[in-house]
Design a protein around this motif. Structure first.
Motif, PDB file in Angstrom:
ATOM      1  N   HIS A 253       9.305   6.460 -11.425  1.00 48.84           N
ATOM      2  CA  HIS A 253       9.662   7.702 -11.768  1.00 48.84           C
ATOM      3  C   HIS A 253      11.004   7.547 -12.453  1.00 48.84           C
ATOM      4  CE1 HIS A 253      10.230  12.155 -11.680  1.00 48.84           C
ATOM      5  NE2 HIS A 253      11.289  12.029 -11.220  1.00 48.84           N
ATOM      6  N   TYR A 254      11.911   6.513 -11.799  1.00 51.12           N
ATOM      7  CA  TYR A 254      13.208   6.207 -12.161  1.00 51.12           C
ATOM      8  C   TYR A 254      13.282   5.018 -12.748  1.00 51.12           C
ATOM      9  CZ  TYR A 254      14.920  10.173  -9.326  1.00 51.12           C
ATOM     10  OH  TYR A 254      15.115  11.503  -8.856  1.00 51.12           O
ATOM     11  N   GLY A 255      12.200   4.517 -13.398  1.00 49.92           N
ATOM     12  CA  GLY A 255      11.995   3.141 -14.617  1.00 49.92           C
ATOM     13  C   GLY A 255      12.272   2.021 -13.928  1.00 49.92           C
ATOM     14  N   ALA A 256      11.784   1.901 -12.526  1.00 48.96           N
ATOM     15  CA  ALA A 256      12.143   0.552 -11.944  1.00 48.96           C
ATOM     16  C   ALA A 256      10.948  -0.403 -12.412  1.00 48.96           C
ATOM     17  CB  ALA A 256      11.717   0.932 -10.174  1.00 48.96           C
ATOM     18  N   GLU A 257      11.414  -1.735 -12.202  1.00 50.91           N
ATOM     19  CA  GLU A 257      10.606  -2.777 -12.433  1.00 50.91           C
ATOM     20  C   GLU A 257       9.774  -3.248 -11.311  1.00 50.91           C
ATOM     21  OE1 GLU A 257      11.277  -6.952 -14.025  1.00 50.91           O
ATOM     22  OE2 GLU A 257      12.114  -5.591 -15.823  1.00 50.91           O
ATOM     23  N   LEU A 258       8.742  -3.309 -10.804  1.00 54.85           N
ATOM     24  CA  LEU A 258       8.085  -3.537  -9.758  1.00 54.85           C
ATOM     25  C   LEU A 258       7.545  -5.192  -9.795  1.00 54.85           C
ATOM     26  CD1 LEU A 258       8.187  -0.696  -9.456  1.00 54.85           C
ATOM     27  CD2 LEU A 258       6.165  -0.596  -8.163  1.00 54.85           C
ATOM     28  N   LYS A 259       7.596  -5.910  -8.529  1.00 59.96           N
ATOM     29  CA  LYS A 259       7.021  -7.079  -8.669  1.00 59.96           C
ATOM     30  C   LYS A 259       6.644  -7.458  -7.235  1.00 59.96           C
ATOM     31  CE  LYS A 259      11.282  -9.539  -8.965  1.00 59.96           C
ATOM     32  NZ  LYS A 259      12.569 -10.239  -9.444  1.00 59.96           N
ATOM     33  N   VAL A 260       5.561  -8.309  -7.027  1.00 66.34           N
ATOM     34  CA  VAL A 260       5.365  -8.754  -5.800  1.00 66.34           C
ATOM     35  C   VAL A 260       6.092 -10.099  -5.399  1.00 66.34           C
ATOM     36  CG1 VAL A 260       3.402  -9.565  -4.215  1.00 66.34           C
ATOM     37  CG2 VAL A 260       3.029  -8.078  -6.306  1.00 66.34           C
TER      38      VAL A 260
ATOM     39  N   ASP B  46       0.725  -1.076   0.027  1.00 64.28           N
ATOM     40  CA  ASP B  46       0.032   0.005   0.095  1.00 64.28           C
ATOM     41  C   ASP B  46       0.836   1.270  -0.121  1.00 64.28           C
ATOM     42  OD1 ASP B  46       1.009   0.091   2.542  1.00 64.28           O
ATOM     43  OD2 ASP B  46      -1.013   0.432   3.696  1.00 64.28           O
ATOM     44  N   ASN B  47       2.047   1.350  -0.290  1.00 64.35           N
ATOM     45  CA  ASN B  47       3.130   2.381  -0.024  1.00 64.35           C
ATOM     46  C   ASN B  47       3.304   2.965  -1.527  1.00 64.35           C
ATOM     47  OD1 ASN B  47       4.938   4.153   0.351  1.00 64.35           O
ATOM     48  ND2 ASN B  47       6.184   2.907   1.811  1.00 64.35           N
ATOM     49  N   ALA B  48       1.967   3.581  -2.106  1.00 66.23           N
ATOM     50  CA  ALA B  48       1.841   4.110  -3.279  1.00 66.23           C
ATOM     51  C   ALA B  48       2.992   5.194  -3.757  1.00 66.23           C
ATOM     52  CB  ALA B  48       0.573   4.674  -3.596  1.00 66.23           C
ATOM     53  N   LYS B  49       3.372   5.985  -2.721  1.00 63.88           N
ATOM     54  CA  LYS B  49       4.016   7.085  -2.965  1.00 63.88           C
ATOM     55  C   LYS B  49       5.561   6.607  -3.414  1.00 63.88           C
ATOM     56  CE  LYS B  49       4.448  10.306   0.172  1.00 63.88           C
ATOM     57  NZ  LYS B  49       4.594  11.121   1.272  1.00 63.88           N
ATOM     58  N   MET B  50       6.083   5.369  -2.248  1.00 67.25           N
ATOM     59  CA  MET B  50       7.392   4.878  -2.522  1.00 67.25           C
ATOM     60  C   MET B  50       7.444   4.230  -3.983  1.00 67.25           C
ATOM     61  SD  MET B  50      10.033   4.990  -0.861  1.00 67.25           S
ATOM     62  CE  MET B  50      11.192   5.104  -2.440  1.00 67.25           C
ATOM     63  N   GLN B  51       6.397   3.633  -4.282  1.00 64.87           N
ATOM     64  CA  GLN B  51       6.374   2.825  -5.598  1.00 64.87           C
ATOM     65  C   GLN B  51       6.167   4.052  -6.804  1.00 64.87           C
ATOM     66  OE1 GLN B  51       2.855  -0.198  -5.514  1.00 64.87           O
ATOM     67  NE2 GLN B  51       3.559  -0.292  -3.287  1.00 64.87           N
ATOM     68  N   ALA B  52       5.428   5.332  -6.611  1.00 64.93           N
ATOM     69  CA  ALA B  52       5.431   6.315  -7.692  1.00 64.93           C
ATOM     70  C   ALA B  52       7.011   6.567  -7.905  1.00 64.93           C
ATOM     71  CB  ALA B  52       4.702   7.376  -7.154  1.00 64.93           C
TER      72      ALA B  52
ATOM     73  N   ILE C  61       6.296  -5.292  -1.995  1.00 61.38           N
ATOM     74  CA  ILE C  61       6.688  -4.946  -3.487  1.00 61.38           C
ATOM     75  C   ILE C  61       8.266  -4.761  -3.630  1.00 61.38           C
ATOM     76  CG2 ILE C  61       6.405  -3.047  -5.205  1.00 61.38           C
ATOM     77  CD1 ILE C  61       3.926  -4.714  -4.723  1.00 61.38           C
ATOM     78  N   VAL C  62       8.540  -5.399  -4.816  1.00 61.61           N
ATOM     79  CA  VAL C  62      10.307  -5.189  -4.701  1.00 61.61           C
ATOM     80  C   VAL C  62      10.673  -4.471  -6.032  1.00 61.61           C
ATOM     81  CG1 VAL C  62      12.330  -6.731  -5.130  1.00 61.61           C
ATOM     82  CG2 VAL C  62      10.504  -7.392  -3.434  1.00 61.61           C
ATOM     83  N   ALA C  63      11.243  -3.310  -6.013  1.00 63.66           N
ATOM     84  CA  ALA C  63      11.597  -2.801  -7.020  1.00 63.66           C
ATOM     85  C   ALA C  63      12.803  -2.584  -7.362  1.00 63.66           C
ATOM     86  CB  ALA C  63      11.151  -1.037  -6.780  1.00 63.66           C
ATOM     87  N   ASP C  64      13.235  -3.110  -8.828  1.00 66.33           N
ATOM     88  CA  ASP C  64      14.555  -3.127  -9.321  1.00 66.33           C
ATOM     89  C   ASP C  64      15.085  -1.862 -10.145  1.00 66.33           C
ATOM     90  OD1 ASP C  64      17.078  -3.855 -10.128  1.00 66.33           O
ATOM     91  OD2 ASP C  64      16.592  -5.847 -11.150  1.00 66.33           O
ATOM     92  N   ILE C  65      15.939  -1.177  -9.652  1.00 65.88           N
ATOM     93  CA  ILE C  65      16.207  -0.019 -10.571  1.00 65.88           C
ATOM     94  C   ILE C  65      17.531  -0.269 -11.119  1.00 65.88           C
ATOM     95  CG2 ILE C  65      16.933   2.520 -10.438  1.00 65.88           C
ATOM     96  CD1 ILE C  65      14.897   2.481  -7.695  1.00 65.88           C
ATOM     97  N   VAL C  66      17.931  -0.154 -12.459  1.00 69.96           N
ATOM     98  CA  VAL C  66      19.096  -0.465 -13.079  1.00 69.96           C
ATOM     99  C   VAL C  66      19.640   0.728 -13.381  1.00 69.96           C
ATOM    100  CG1 VAL C  66      20.041  -1.891 -15.041  1.00 69.96           C
ATOM    101  CG2 VAL C  66      18.056  -2.678 -13.973  1.00 69.96           C
ATOM    102  N   PRO C  67      20.560   0.953 -12.589  1.00 71.89           N
ATOM    103  CA  PRO C  67      21.365   2.509 -13.120  1.00 71.89           C
ATOM    104  C   PRO C  67      22.266   2.439 -14.306  1.00 71.89           C
ATOM    105  CG  PRO C  67      21.953   1.628 -10.748  1.00 71.89           C
ATOM    106  CD  PRO C  67      21.309   0.425 -11.580  1.00 71.89           C
ATOM    107  N   GLN C  68      22.336   3.474 -14.960  1.00 72.14           N
ATOM    108  CA  GLN C  68      23.227   3.614 -16.189  1.00 72.14           C
ATOM    109  C   GLN C  68      24.550   3.243 -15.941  1.00 72.14           C
ATOM    110  OE1 GLN C  68      21.781   7.552 -17.488  1.00 72.14           O
ATOM    111  NE2 GLN C  68      20.882   6.747 -19.449  1.00 72.14           N
TER     112      GLN C  68
END
Ligand code: COA
Length: 198
Positions: free
Chosen positions: A144-151, A134-140, A156-163
């Motif tokens: 915003h930085y292109g993360a892939e989100l999965k449960v 339910d953490n909609a802000k953190m997911q937003a 919710i686990v977000a994977d952000i891939v830096p350039q």
């Protein structure tokens, strides 16, 4: 550069800098100011002051990087980057916390930008962020930085891939680091002066 890092609002001017290893007490003070809901969301369970004291003491461990959002010498929000050598040799976990009076001002979004730059320059390929469904802000912010989100396991686990790093990302970090030491000295002086006036 300091001007660029500043965020001006009607009530305060804040800026972001890395916390030095000797400044884990600032992380402790910030985390202890979080209310119980924010603590629960940050750690995924309820945590006591004692837990926070022990946790913050490890903030300066090798490889950890913590950014603080400073207002009048106090840290009001943090982003923590913790290498995850057990799961990914080229990855790190990230976590965020913003004190209630400072939320919804784009501070966590700015902090995420700094963490991604640091991860980039260290050659990290994955930034993993875990939050409640339910953490909609953190997911937003993650999106915003292109993360892939999965449960995963009810979170919710977000994977952000830096350039890949480039000249600009290195140069920007070099300038930020210069400001870190300068501003840290100013903050220390402010604290010493404040203590003397008590
Ligand atoms: C989650 C938290 C870090 C957000 O910090 P913040 O500084 O208020 O966040 P920001 O202002 O930078 O960004 C909020 C984003 O959420 C969006 N948002 C705000 N309210 C929203 C809502 N109800 N639903 C969906 N998105 C929302 C905003 O539009 C913004 O996204 P954008 O930049 O794409 O426009 C802060 O509330 C906090 O510390 N919570 C407790 C600890 C926690 O949850 N940590 C995360 C797990 S590690």
């Amino acid at each position: 550069m300091l001007k660029e890092a500043q965020e001006e609002t009607a009530e305060h001017i804040g800026f972001i800098r890395r916390l030095l290893t000797s400044e884990t007490y600032l992380l402790r003070e910030h985390l202890r100011r979080l209310d119980s809901d924010a603590r629960h969301r940050r750690f995924g369970h309820d945590v006591s002051d004692d837990f926070i004291n022990r946790y913050a003491a490890r903030g300066g461990d090798f490889g950890n990087v913590t950014f603080g959002y400073f207002v009048d010498g106090e840290v009001r929000a943090v982003a923590e980057l913790r290498p995850d050598i057990l799961m990914h040799r080229d990855g790190a976990e990230v976590a965020f916390s913003v004190e209630r009076p400072f939320v919804n001002r784009g501070i966590a979004t700015q902090l995420m930008g700094r963490v991604i730059q640091t991860a980039r320059n260290r050659g990290l390929r994955h930034l993993v962020l875990v939050c409640m469904p339910d953490n909609a802000k953190m997911q937003a912010i993650a999106r915003h930085y292109g993360a892939e989100l999965k449960v995963e396991d009810g979170s919710i686990v977000a994977d952000i891939v830096p350039q890949e790093p480039d000249y600009q990302s290195w140069f920007s970090e070099i300038l930020d680091e210069r400001m870190t030491y300068l501003q840290s000295a100013i903050d220390m002086q402010r604290r010493v002066r404040g203590a003397a006036e008590l």
